[in-house]
Motif scaffolding. Structure first.
Motif, PDB file in Angstrom:
ATOM      1  N   GLY A 206      31.539  33.777  65.783  1.00  0.00           N
ATOM      2  CA  GLY A 206      30.524  34.542  65.069  1.00  0.00           C
ATOM      3  C   GLY A 206      30.725  36.031  65.173  1.00  0.00           C
ATOM      4  O   GLY A 206      30.387  36.792  64.253  1.00  0.00           O
ATOM      5  N   SER A 207      31.287  36.507  66.302  1.00  0.00           N
ATOM      6  CA  SER A 207      31.495  37.934  66.487  1.00  0.00           C
ATOM      7  C   SER A 207      32.448  38.517  65.460  1.00  0.00           C
ATOM      8  O   SER A 207      32.408  39.720  65.173  1.00  0.00           O
ATOM      9  N   CYS A 208      33.327  37.691  64.888  1.00  0.00           N
ATOM     10  CA  CYS A 208      34.247  38.183  63.857  1.00  0.00           C
ATOM     11  C   CYS A 208      33.511  38.637  62.607  1.00  0.00           C
ATOM     12  O   CYS A 208      34.029  39.434  61.821  1.00  0.00           O
ATOM     13  N   LEU A 209      32.298  38.124  62.432  1.00  0.00           N
ATOM     14  CA  LEU A 209      31.505  38.475  61.255  1.00  0.00           C
ATOM     15  C   LEU A 209      30.418  39.477  61.597  1.00  0.00           C
ATOM     16  O   LEU A 209      29.552  39.757  60.771  1.00  0.00           O
ATOM     17  N   GLY A 210      30.436  39.988  62.832  1.00  0.00           N
ATOM     18  CA  GLY A 210      29.392  40.925  63.228  1.00  0.00           C
ATOM     19  C   GLY A 210      28.052  40.249  63.372  1.00  0.00           C
ATOM     20  O   GLY A 210      27.023  40.810  63.018  1.00  0.00           O
TER      21      GLY A 210
END
Length: 306
Positions: free
Chosen positions: A246-250
């Motif tokens: 999820g962190s890849c999408l902010g």
């Protein structure tokens, strides 16, 4: 070196400075008789009289005269080496380059915030990120890298770790993908579309496949890429389904429009283990004040970003 007593170095330094057994003994907290015995040991060790009687005082021999300055410097350096390490650190003047092994996703997530935090408090510190191609512990052991960021995957028992944050996998597809039409991303519909997988080890399966297998389902992975950014670009322009942290999408903050434009994310229809991202370092750097500051700074930046 078995017969060398470094305490003799301190005693010799004091005797050459005071040129008086009683005063030297007093400064070292010894009795005059103990200091006299030490002088005898020094004479045996060096093969020289060192200090000889001249009336009521002691005078150095020519050899002792030559030793005086050198012995004082050696004694001072020995005391500096063998005393506890000072924890005082002036971050504002620290000049040091830290090498950190991390994947692209972590660099993209915290890189801008990390350099901003460093610029505010330690403007002379530099960060060198290198790609995380594997989880080999040897570079940490040999000092080739100062810190590793990622999921713990090494069996090296001596390494120190600290949890930075927990992430989770989410599914991604292009905007308007038919998977998201009613009834949505059920496990069966999710498995029915072609997928792109991300793996540095070039593997076609992962945790989501284990979860699908328990339901009697199997997805078809038609492409494997080495980085999440690769998968996001491919998914944006195809009907492939992707899987990214999820962190890849902010997640939890405004997504980077340049990366996420044209993408939609969705909750996976199966449960996968959480992604525990940790800092990993070798014990020889554990008490180093500068390294401890770096670890604390990265933890703060990760906490703010998660």
């Amino acid at each position: 070196m078995q017969n060398v007593d470094l305490n003799l170095l301190t005693s010799l330094d004091m005797l050459l400075a005071e040129r008086n057994v009683t005063r030297a003994a007093r400064r070292l907290g010894l009795s005059p008789s103990a200091m006299s015995r030490t002088l005898s040991r020094l004479r045996i060790a060096t093969g020289d009289r060192l200090l000889v009687q001249a009336g009521r005082t002691l005078v150095p021999t020519p050899y002792a005269e030559q030793l005086t300055e050198h012995v004082h410097e050696l004694a001072r350096n020995a005391r500096a080496v063998l005393q506890p390490v000072s924890s005082a650190l002036d971050i504002a003047t620290l000049e040091r380059t830290f090498t950190i092994r991390a994947n692209d996703g972590f660099v993209d997530l915290v890189g801008p915030s990390l350099i901003a935090a460093i610029a505010r408090t330690a403007p002379h510190v530099r960060i060198r990120f290198i790609p995380k191609l594997d989880k080999d512990a040897q570079p940490l052991r040999e000092g080739m890298i100062d810190l590793e960021i990622g999921v713990i995957g090494t069996k090296a028992p001596e390494l120190k770790t600290r949890l930075l944050f927990q992430d989770r996998f989410v599914g991604i597809c292009r905007t308007g993908h038919p998977l998201l039409r009613r009834p949505g991303a059920t496990a069966k519909r999710y498995a029915s579309y072609p997928h792109v997988a991300v793996s540095r080890k070039r593997q076609f399966s992962g945790p989501v496949d284990d979860a699908l297998d328990r339901l009697g389902l199997r997805r078809t992975v038609v492409m494997v890429v080495p980085a999440y950014a690769n998968a996001m670009r491919i998914v944006r322009h195809s009907d492939l389904i992707g899987l990214v942290p999820g962190s890849c999408l902010g997640m939890g903050s405004p997504a980077d429009a340049a990366i996420s434009a044209g993408l939609q994310h969705f909750e996976l229809p199966v449960r996968t283990p959480p992604i525990k991202v940790s800092a990993i370092w070798h014990p020889r750097l554990h008490a180093d004040p500068a390294h401890r500051w770096l670890r604390d700074t990265i933890l703060t930046v990760c906490t703010d970003a998660s």
